[in-house]
Design a protein around this motif. Structure first.
Motif, PDB file in Angstrom:
ATOM      1  N   UNK A  58       0.832  -1.200   0.000  1.00 11.92           N
ATOM      2  CA  UNK A  58       0.000   0.000   0.000  1.00 11.92           C
ATOM      3  C   UNK A  58       0.865   1.248   0.000  1.00 11.92           C
ATOM      4  N   UNK A  59       0.271   2.374   0.400  1.00 10.04           N
ATOM      5  CA  UNK A  59       0.992   3.649   0.323  1.00 10.04           C
ATOM      6  C   UNK A  59       2.273   3.652   1.143  1.00 10.04           C
ATOM      7  N   UNK A  60       2.203   3.248   2.403  1.00  9.12           N
ATOM      8  CA  UNK A  60       3.396   3.321   3.244  1.00  9.12           C
ATOM      9  C   UNK A  60       4.497   2.418   2.695  1.00  9.12           C
ATOM     10  N   UNK A  61       4.150   1.205   2.299  1.00  8.79           N
ATOM     11  CA  UNK A  61       5.148   0.294   1.762  1.00  8.79           C
ATOM     12  C   UNK A  61       5.762   0.780   0.469  1.00  8.79           C
ATOM     13  N   UNK A  62       4.932   1.301  -0.450  1.00  9.80           N
ATOM     14  CA  UNK A  62       5.438   1.725  -1.754  1.00  9.80           C
ATOM     15  C   UNK A  62       6.219   3.031  -1.662  1.00  9.80           C
ATOM     16  N   UNK A  69      -4.688  -2.884  -2.931  1.00  9.81           N
ATOM     17  CA  UNK A  69      -5.993  -3.517  -2.764  1.00  9.81           C
ATOM     18  C   UNK A  69      -6.563  -3.348  -1.361  1.00  9.81           C
ATOM     19  N   UNK A  70      -5.736  -2.936  -0.406  1.00  8.98           N
ATOM     20  CA  UNK A  70      -6.228  -2.688   0.943  1.00  8.98           C
ATOM     21  C   UNK A  70      -6.761  -1.277   1.077  1.00  8.98           C
ATOM     22  N   UNK A  71      -6.503  -0.656   2.223  1.00 15.47           N
ATOM     23  CA  UNK A  71      -7.037   0.681   2.486  1.00 15.47           C
ATOM     24  C   UNK A  71      -6.543   1.715   1.475  1.00 15.47           C
ATOM     25  N   UNK A  72      -5.344   1.513   0.917  1.00 14.31           N
ATOM     26  CA  UNK A  72      -4.766   2.514   0.013  1.00 14.31           C
ATOM     27  C   UNK A  72      -5.569   2.682  -1.269  1.00 14.31           C
ATOM     28  N   UNK A 131      -7.636   7.329  -5.320  1.00 17.20           N
ATOM     29  CA  UNK A 131      -6.629   6.639  -4.515  1.00 17.20           C
ATOM     30  C   UNK A 131      -6.055   5.385  -5.157  1.00 17.20           C
ATOM     31  N   UNK A 132      -6.874   4.626  -5.862  1.00 16.57           N
ATOM     32  CA  UNK A 132      -6.351   3.406  -6.483  1.00 16.57           C
ATOM     33  C   UNK A 132      -5.452   3.736  -7.677  1.00 16.57           C
ATOM     34  N   UNK A 133      -5.767   4.817  -8.397  1.00 17.16           N
ATOM     35  CA  UNK A 133      -4.863   5.243  -9.480  1.00 17.16           C
ATOM     36  C   UNK A 133      -3.492   5.586  -8.915  1.00 17.16           C
ATOM     37  N   UNK A 134      -3.468   6.267  -7.764  1.00 16.81           N
ATOM     38  CA  UNK A 134      -2.193   6.605  -7.153  1.00 16.81           C
ATOM     39  C   UNK A 134      -1.446   5.342  -6.731  1.00 16.81           C
ATOM     40  N   UNK A 141      -7.010   6.507   9.215  1.00 12.19           N
ATOM     41  CA  UNK A 141      -7.800   7.013   8.097  1.00 12.19           C
ATOM     42  C   UNK A 141      -7.302   8.312   7.504  1.00 12.19           C
ATOM     43  N   UNK A 142      -6.139   8.770   7.946  1.00 11.37           N
ATOM     44  CA  UNK A 142      -5.605  10.035   7.430  1.00 11.37           C
ATOM     45  C   UNK A 142      -4.186   9.840   6.894  1.00 11.37           C
ATOM     46  N   UNK A 143      -3.967   8.733   6.170  1.00  9.22           N
ATOM     47  CA  UNK A 143      -2.612   8.412   5.727  1.00  9.22           C
ATOM     48  C   UNK A 143      -2.317   8.659   4.273  1.00  9.22           C
ATOM     49  N   UNK A 144      -3.297   9.117   3.502  1.00  5.45           N
ATOM     50  CA  UNK A 144      -3.057   9.256   2.057  1.00  5.45           C
ATOM     51  C   UNK A 144      -1.899  10.202   1.787  1.00  5.45           C
TER      52      UNK A 144
END
Length: 462
Positions: free
Chosen positions: A35-39, A64-67, A184-187, A375-378
Motif C-alpha cells: 500500500x501507500x506506506x510500503x510503496x 488492494x487494501x485501504x490505500x 486513490x487506487x490510481x495513485x 484514516x488520514x494516511x493518504x
C-alpha cells in the motif's frame, strides 16, 4: 473479493499483476505490504540507495487494501496539532505538521514527474458545521495555532460554505487551501509502476504466513521466503496480527458510496471544485466530487474486527450502505434521483490519539513498523516514509528521532472488552450526534461513553 468503485476503475485501466513468490530470495530490505506506506518507503529507499535490493510482498494486489479504497483526501496534520503537542511538545509538533504539510505538494510533483494520472486536484479542505452544535468546534485548535502564527484555516461564512459544498445544510466553517483530492487506487497503482521501474521487486498474491524473528529476519509466504537484513511492517490494519501492535489500534471500517455521474447537476449546485468536505462529527461525514461529476461519500458506520482478525470482513459491499446513502442525501436532497452505483468498505487502523506510531517490533533492531494512521494516511504516508527510511538505515537523524517514533501510546483494552466497548462507544456517538442534529442534549450515560472515544479527525469537544 469486492473493493468497490475506486479499485474496479483502476483495474480497468491497469491490471498488471506481479508474480507470486516461489522459493527463497535474499534482500537487503523486505517490506510487508504493497500500500501507500510500503510503496512510498520502497521508492524513497531505492532512490537514496540504488544498489539496495528491496522486495515488497503483498497479499493481494498493490493498493488492494485501504490505500485503494479510501476517500482520496490528501490532508495535512494541522488538525492533529493539539494531540501532537501532548505526545512530543510544541516544537516537535510544529516540525511534524510542517513536514506533513509539505508532503501534499511533494505528492503532486511526484505524480507530474512520473506521469501518474491520479486526478490530483489541490483545491483545499472545507471543514464545516452541519448543525448548530458543531459551530466553532474548530476554535480550540485554531486559537492555539494562531498563538504560534501557524494557523492555515480561514473562517468562511455560511454563504461561502454552502457555495463551495453545494449544500444548504452548512452553517459555516473554515477552509485550508493546502489539501487535495486524488483517485486513490490510481495513485497506488502508479506508485507500484514507479517502484518497479526503479528496480524494486514486487511479489503480489503473496501473503505472509509467518515472520521469523531471527537476527536476520525471514518473511515466510505460502510458497517461499524472503531472507532479509531488514523487514518493514507496512500493513495498515493487517498489522494487528502482531501482538505488540494489536492494542495500539482498533480495526474498524469506513464505509463509502459513489453516485452515478451527474456533473451538470453538481455544477448547478455550485459543487464544481475539487475540495475535500467534512463536517465536525466524530463519526465523520466526509465527501468530495470527482472530475466526472460523481459524489463519493463516506462515514465509519460498519464493522469492527475482533482481536484484529480481518479475514474477509471488509471484502464486500458496505453493510452500512443504506445509512451512508441516507446521510449523503440529507446534504443533497436535490440529487434524490441520482442513483448510488457502488458501495464498499475498508479497514482503518484507528489509534487512540489518531496518530501513527513507528518503531522496532518487540525491540528487534531489524524489524521496523509504522501503524495507526487512523484514516488520514493518504498524504501523510509520503512524509512517514522518511521515518521508515531513517529507521531502516539506522540513521541518527531528525526522522529516526521523530516524536512519533517509539512513543508511549495509550493502548486499547484487551479483548473482548475492546470489541464490546467499541460498539458501545460507536453507538453512543451516533446517538449523541443524531440528537445534536435536532439541537437536543444526550443523557449522562451516552456522554460518558462518548468521552471514551479515540480522537477523530477534528479535536474532541470538551
Amino acid at each position: 473479493m469486492y473493493r468497490g468503485f475506486w479499485y474496479a476503475e483502476a483495474l480497468d485501466r491497469e491490471s498488471a499483476l506481479s508474480p507470486a513468490l516461489q522459493g527463497t530470495v535474499k534482500a537487503d530490505v523486505c517490506i510487508i505490504g504493497g500500500g501507500y506506506l510500503g510503496l512510498w518507503s520502497a521508492i524513497r529507499l531505492k532512490k537514496a540507495n540504488p544498489a539496495m535490493k528491496i522486495v515488497v510482498v503483498e497479499q493481494d494486489r498493490c493498493g488492494s487494501g485501504a490505500s485503494g479504497r479510501n476517500g482520496g483526501f490528501v490532508n495535512n496534520w494541522w488538525p492533529k496539532y493539539l494531540s501532537l503537542v501532548e505526545i512530543c511538545g510544541e516544537k516537535e509538533a510544529r516540525r511534524i505538521c510542517e513536514a506533513a504539510d509539505s508532503a501534499i505538494d511533494e505528492m503532486g510533483e511526484f505524480c507530474r514527474e512520473h506521469q501518474i494520472d491520479a486526478q490530483f486536484r489541490k483545491d483545499g479542505l472545507l471543514w464545516t458545521a452541519s448543525n448548530k452544535r458543531q459551530m466553532d468546534s474548530w476554535l480550540g485548535l485554531t486559537r492555539e495555532l494562531e498563538k504560534y502564527n501557524v494557523n492555515p484555516f480561514k473562517v468562511v461564512s455560511k454563504e461561502e460554505a454552502q457555495r463551495r459544498s453545494g449544500s444548504k445544510r452548512m452553517l459555516g466553517g473554515v477552509f485550508d487551501s493546502n489539501a487535495a483530492t486524488i483517485q486513490p487506487a490510481f495513485l497506488a497503482r502508479g506508485l507500484r509502476r514507479v517502484a518497479i521501474e526503479l528496480g524494486v521487486i514486487i511479489y503480489e498474491k503473496t501473503p505472509m504466513t509467518r515472520l521469523e524473528r531471527s537476527e536476520a529476519p525471514v518473511v515466510h509466504t505460502e510458497k517461499g521466503q524472503v531472507q532479509a537484513k531488514k523487514v518493514v511492517i507496512a500493513m495498515n490494519a493487517w498489522g494487528a496480527q502482531f501482538p505488540e501492535l494489536r492494542r495500539m489500534i482498533m480495526v474498524m471500517s469506513s464505509d463509502m458510496v459513489a453516485t452515478a455521474p451527474a456533473k451538470q447537476r453538481l455544477d448547478q449546485l455550485g459543487f464544481s471544485g475539487g475540495e475535500c468536505v467534512m463536517d465536525s462529527r466524530t463519526i465523520l461525514n466526509y465527501w468530495r466530487n470527482t472530475p466526472q461529476g460523481r459524489i463519493i461519500f463516506g462515514k465509519p458506520l460498519g464493522e469492527f474486527a475482533f482481536g484484529g482478525k480481518i479475514g474477509d470482513l471488509y471484502e464486500k459491499p458496505s453493510p452500512a450502505a443504506a445509512g451512508v446513502e441516507a446521510e449523503m442525501r440529507s446534504f443533497y436532497p436535490e440529487l434524490e434521483d441520482v442513483p448510488v452505483i457502488s458501495s464498499w468498505t475498508g479497514p482503518l487502523d484507528r489509534a487512540m490519539k489518531g496518530l501513527p506510531n513507528f518503531g522496532h517490533l518487540g525491540g528487534h533492531k531489524n524489524i521496523i513498523f509504522g501503524i495507526g494512521f487512523s484514516g488520514n494516511g493518504v498524504g501523510t504516508t509520503v512524509f512517514a516514509s522518511r521515518i521508515i527510511k531513517s529507521l531502516v538505515e539506522d540513521a541518527n537523524d531528525e526522522w529516526a528521532n521523530c516524536g512519533l517514533v517509539e512513543q508511549k501510546m495509550k493502548l486499547l483494552p484487551p479483548e473482548p472488552f475492546c470489541y464490546i466497548g467499541a460498539h458501545w462507544v460507536r453507538d453512543a456517538l451516533v446517538r449523541k450526534e443524531s440528537l445534536e442534529d435536532q439541537d437536543r442534549d444526550a443523557g449522562p450515560i451516552t456522554n460518558f461513553l462518548v468521552s471514551l472515544a479515540p480522537a477523530g479527525y477534528a479535536p474532541k469537544k470538551k
